[in-house]
Scaffold this active site. Sequence first.
Site, mmCIF file in Angstrom:
data_model
loop_
_atom_site.group_PDB
_atom_site.id
_atom_site.type_symbol
_atom_site.label_atom_id
_atom_site.label_comp_id
_atom_site.label_asym_id
_atom_site.label_seq_id
_atom_site.Cartn_x
_atom_site.Cartn_y
_atom_site.Cartn_z
ATOM 1 N N ARG A 121 1.569 66.688 -38.872
ATOM 2 C CA ARG A 121 1.156 67.697 -39.819
ATOM 3 C C ARG A 121 0.999 67.342 -41.329
ATOM 4 N NH1 ARG A 121 4.412 70.789 -36.196
ATOM 5 N NH2 ARG A 121 3.341 72.031 -34.671
ATOM 6 N N LYS A 143 -10.569 64.210 -50.769
ATOM 7 C CA LYS A 143 -11.746 64.548 -49.488
ATOM 8 C C LYS A 143 -11.408 63.528 -48.460
ATOM 9 C CE LYS A 143 -15.302 67.205 -51.450
ATOM 10 N NZ LYS A 143 -17.027 67.381 -51.933
ATOM 11 N N GLU A 185 -22.464 55.566 -58.692
ATOM 12 C CA GLU A 185 -21.460 56.853 -58.657
ATOM 13 C C GLU A 185 -21.043 56.700 -60.238
ATOM 14 O OE1 GLU A 185 -21.184 58.969 -56.402
ATOM 15 O OE2 GLU A 185 -21.304 58.143 -54.471
ATOM 16 N N LYS A 227 -13.523 62.357 -62.649
ATOM 17 C CA LYS A 227 -13.270 62.954 -61.476
ATOM 18 C C LYS A 227 -12.073 63.501 -61.543
ATOM 19 C CE LYS A 227 -13.758 62.874 -56.610
ATOM 20 N NZ LYS A 227 -14.145 62.224 -55.686
ATOM 21 N N GLU A 237 -13.494 72.522 -53.981
ATOM 22 C CA GLU A 237 -15.122 73.066 -54.187
ATOM 23 C C GLU A 237 -15.215 74.468 -53.833
ATOM 24 O OE1 GLU A 237 -17.239 69.455 -52.823
ATOM 25 O OE2 GLU A 237 -18.895 70.829 -52.397
ATOM 26 N N ARG A 242 -16.826 71.349 -58.725
ATOM 27 C CA ARG A 242 -16.562 70.280 -58.054
ATOM 28 C C ARG A 242 -17.825 69.794 -57.292
ATOM 29 N NH1 ARG A 242 -11.673 67.495 -54.477
ATOM 30 N NH2 ARG A 242 -12.820 65.596 -53.823
ATOM 31 N N ASN A 246 -21.549 66.375 -56.338
ATOM 32 C CA ASN A 246 -22.603 65.929 -55.301
ATOM 33 C C ASN A 246 -24.060 65.591 -55.820
ATOM 34 O OD1 ASN A 246 -20.655 66.427 -53.307
ATOM 35 N ND2 ASN A 246 -20.955 68.772 -53.185
ATOM 36 N N HIS A 249 -26.779 63.972 -53.968
ATOM 37 C CA HIS A 249 -26.155 63.725 -52.496
ATOM 38 C C HIS A 249 -27.013 64.207 -51.632
ATOM 39 C CE1 HIS A 249 -22.929 61.627 -54.539
ATOM 40 N NE2 HIS A 249 -22.074 61.396 -53.337
ATOM 41 N N HIS A 253 -28.463 62.130 -49.065
ATOM 42 C CA HIS A 253 -28.082 62.373 -47.554
ATOM 43 C C HIS A 253 -29.379 62.345 -46.596
ATOM 44 C CE1 HIS A 253 -25.155 63.738 -44.508
ATOM 45 N NE2 HIS A 253 -26.240 64.274 -44.120
ATOM 46 N N HIS A 267 -24.698 54.006 -48.741
ATOM 47 C CA HIS A 267 -24.463 55.401 -49.211
ATOM 48 C C HIS A 267 -24.781 55.259 -50.899
ATOM 49 C CE1 HIS A 267 -22.379 59.068 -50.155
ATOM 50 N NE2 HIS A 267 -21.584 58.676 -51.152
HETATM 51 P P1 NAD Z 1 -17.034 50.603 -47.150
HETATM 52 O O1 NAD Z 1 -15.582 51.275 -47.131
HETATM 53 O O2 NAD Z 1 -17.708 50.601 -46.112
HETATM 54 O O3 NAD Z 1 -17.091 49.036 -47.853
HETATM 55 C C1 NAD Z 1 -18.207 48.479 -48.156
HETATM 56 C C2 NAD Z 1 -18.153 47.102 -47.490
HETATM 57 O O4 NAD Z 1 -17.538 46.289 -48.455
HETATM 58 C C3 NAD Z 1 -17.340 46.893 -46.202
HETATM 59 O O5 NAD Z 1 -18.233 45.952 -45.385
HETATM 60 C C4 NAD Z 1 -16.046 46.309 -46.498
HETATM 61 O O6 NAD Z 1 -15.485 45.591 -45.584
HETATM 62 C C5 NAD Z 1 -16.364 45.560 -47.780
HETATM 63 N N1 NAD Z 1 -15.328 45.507 -48.728
HETATM 64 C C6 NAD Z 1 -14.261 46.348 -49.262
HETATM 65 N N2 NAD Z 1 -13.868 45.964 -50.276
HETATM 66 C C7 NAD Z 1 -14.066 44.578 -50.524
HETATM 67 C C8 NAD Z 1 -13.820 43.575 -51.345
HETATM 68 N N3 NAD Z 1 -12.966 43.935 -52.222
HETATM 69 N N4 NAD Z 1 -14.138 42.518 -51.211
HETATM 70 C C9 NAD Z 1 -15.148 42.142 -50.126
HETATM 71 N N5 NAD Z 1 -15.511 42.986 -49.295
HETATM 72 C C10 NAD Z 1 -14.930 44.271 -49.440
HETATM 73 O O7 NAD Z 1 -18.094 51.570 -48.088
HETATM 74 P P2 NAD Z 1 -17.806 52.211 -49.636
HETATM 75 O O8 NAD Z 1 -19.280 52.198 -50.291
HETATM 76 O O9 NAD Z 1 -16.681 51.822 -50.262
HETATM 77 O O10 NAD Z 1 -17.456 53.829 -49.003
HETATM 78 C C11 NAD Z 1 -18.358 54.523 -48.240
HETATM 79 C C12 NAD Z 1 -17.976 55.439 -47.713
HETATM 80 O O11 NAD Z 1 -17.036 56.335 -48.620
HETATM 81 C C13 NAD Z 1 -18.830 56.523 -47.032
HETATM 82 O O12 NAD Z 1 -18.268 56.663 -45.771
HETATM 83 C C14 NAD Z 1 -18.705 57.941 -47.878
HETATM 84 O O13 NAD Z 1 -18.921 59.062 -47.059
HETATM 85 C C15 NAD Z 1 -17.531 57.816 -48.421
HETATM 86 N N6 NAD Z 1 -17.244 58.760 -49.663
HETATM 87 C C16 NAD Z 1 -16.229 59.268 -49.765
HETATM 88 C C17 NAD Z 1 -16.172 60.054 -51.150
HETATM 89 C C18 NAD Z 1 -14.960 60.964 -50.960
HETATM 90 O O14 NAD Z 1 -14.761 61.831 -52.102
HETATM 91 N N7 NAD Z 1 -14.004 61.069 -49.947
HETATM 92 C C19 NAD Z 1 -16.765 59.928 -51.863
HETATM 93 C C20 NAD Z 1 -18.043 58.939 -51.934
HETATM 94 C C21 NAD Z 1 -17.954 58.348 -50.597
HETATM 95 N N1 GLY Z 2 -17.563 62.734 -53.796
HETATM 96 C C1 GLY Z 2 -17.681 64.367 -54.230
HETATM 97 C C2 GLY Z 2 -16.282 64.884 -54.246
HETATM 98 O O1 GLY Z 2 -15.037 64.031 -54.139
HETATM 99 O O2 GLY Z 2 -16.043 66.111 -54.336
#
Ligand code: NAD
Ligand code: GLY
Length: 368
Positions: A121, A143, A185, A227, A237, A242, A246, A249, A253, A267
């Site tokens: 939990r 998130k 971003e 942020k 949000e 917040r 987006n 996005h 998206h 992304h």
């Molecule tokens: P990711 O986590 O897939 O990383 C991208 C690639 O880089 C992967 O292949 C990973 O193995 C590699 N990598 C990571 N760090 C590395 C490093 N230091 N050296 C070498 N390789 C490395 O992608 P991302 O772009 O970091 O994240 C995308 C995800 O984040 C999506 O799923 C998206 O929905 C999510 N997201 C979430 C939020 C949130 O607020 N929670 C906000 C924006 C995006």
């Molecule tokens: N990346 C959008 C949020 O965190 O709200």
Amino acid sequence: MPVIPVEIAGAPYDVRIEPGLLHRAGAQCRPFLQKPAALIVTDGRVADCWREKVEASFAAEGIETRWHVLPPGESSKSWGELEKLVDWLLAQEVERKDAIIALGGGVIGDLTGFAASIVKRGCRFIQIPTTLLAQVDSSVGGKTAINTAAGKNLVGAFHQPSLVLIDPEGLDTLPPRELRAGYAEVIKYGLIDDPAFFEWCEANGGKVLRNDPAACEYAIATSVAAKARIVAEDEKETTGRRALLNLGHTFGHALEAETGFSDRLIHGEGVALGMVLAARYSVHRGLMNGQDAERIAAHVAASGLPASLRALDLQCDGARLVDHMLHDKKMDAGTLPFLLMRGIGQTFVARDVNLDDVSTFLDEQLKG
Ligand code: NAD
Ligand code: GLY
């Protein structure tokens, strides 16, 4: 070391930013561990680059590390990987006050955070983001989510980390395309409400993309501060504040969905083109002047990010892209809010957008 507090009522935490922090992760995490064992979740690529160093930093504190290593990529944000991770955490006899550590990009952070929110939990967790995208956005704000057959990020929870450790040197091993995607971003924060930061991006974005340490640190700290301010005002949000995060996005998206959430458009690239489309649609609606929109498009293009819908060479029409938008989680009371702009740094939530008009606009953009 710059420390940015995230002042969320009932769940405040710090974001620490310092070059070399990955080598000191053990000492930083130690106060958040109940026993001398750390549960670390990462992916195979990050493990190849950073596991040894991180392991050594915990060993130096007398802390044993146990690793759960996932396949790299978006497909790990799945029910299957969530189940395996939860089973692994339970097999490790994780306790609620043990902080589970997410070492990686947004995929690892989102999946681990969600697992932490449901195991027993709710357990504590620490974000150690290693992509620029995760350092400036996804690791802060709580998130968490996985993807399902119905769409991306549709199952998740708000669950704040207990600590975020950002080592800009972690970007040294990041592929240039991923660095560029994360930079989208960064630009976003300038466009939301900080025109001076957008100007800084225009002047210094090239340095960030060359991984210049001072420029990266400034870009990360400014983005995280923005942020942190926004999520502290509207954690879940609910007020609309917040939702500004987006920006880009909704369009982005739809493009990610049309390209099958594949390497064709990752992304951050979708967000970059989505911001250009949001700006051009704002011009189409008579809200913003064309020079501002083209200034945004020019900086996006100069950063090596996609700035033209036509160049994507999609085999679809505007109506299909609008259909993808309707499956997005951002629907509110049956309407789709859009993030539009009155100028650079003047983003707002528009709730009166006619989807047929968006479809016509996108048809024009698809033709170029
Ligand atoms: P990711 O986590 O897939 O990383 C991208 C690639 O880089 C992967 O292949 C990973 O193995 C590699 N990598 C990571 N760090 C590395 C490093 N230091 N050296 C070498 N390789 C490395 O992608 P991302 O772009 O970091 O994240 C995308 C995800 O984040 C999506 O799923 C998206 O929905 C999510 N997201 C979430 C939020 C949130 O607020 N929670 C906000 C924006 C995006
Ligand atoms: N990346 C959008 C949020 O965190 O709200």
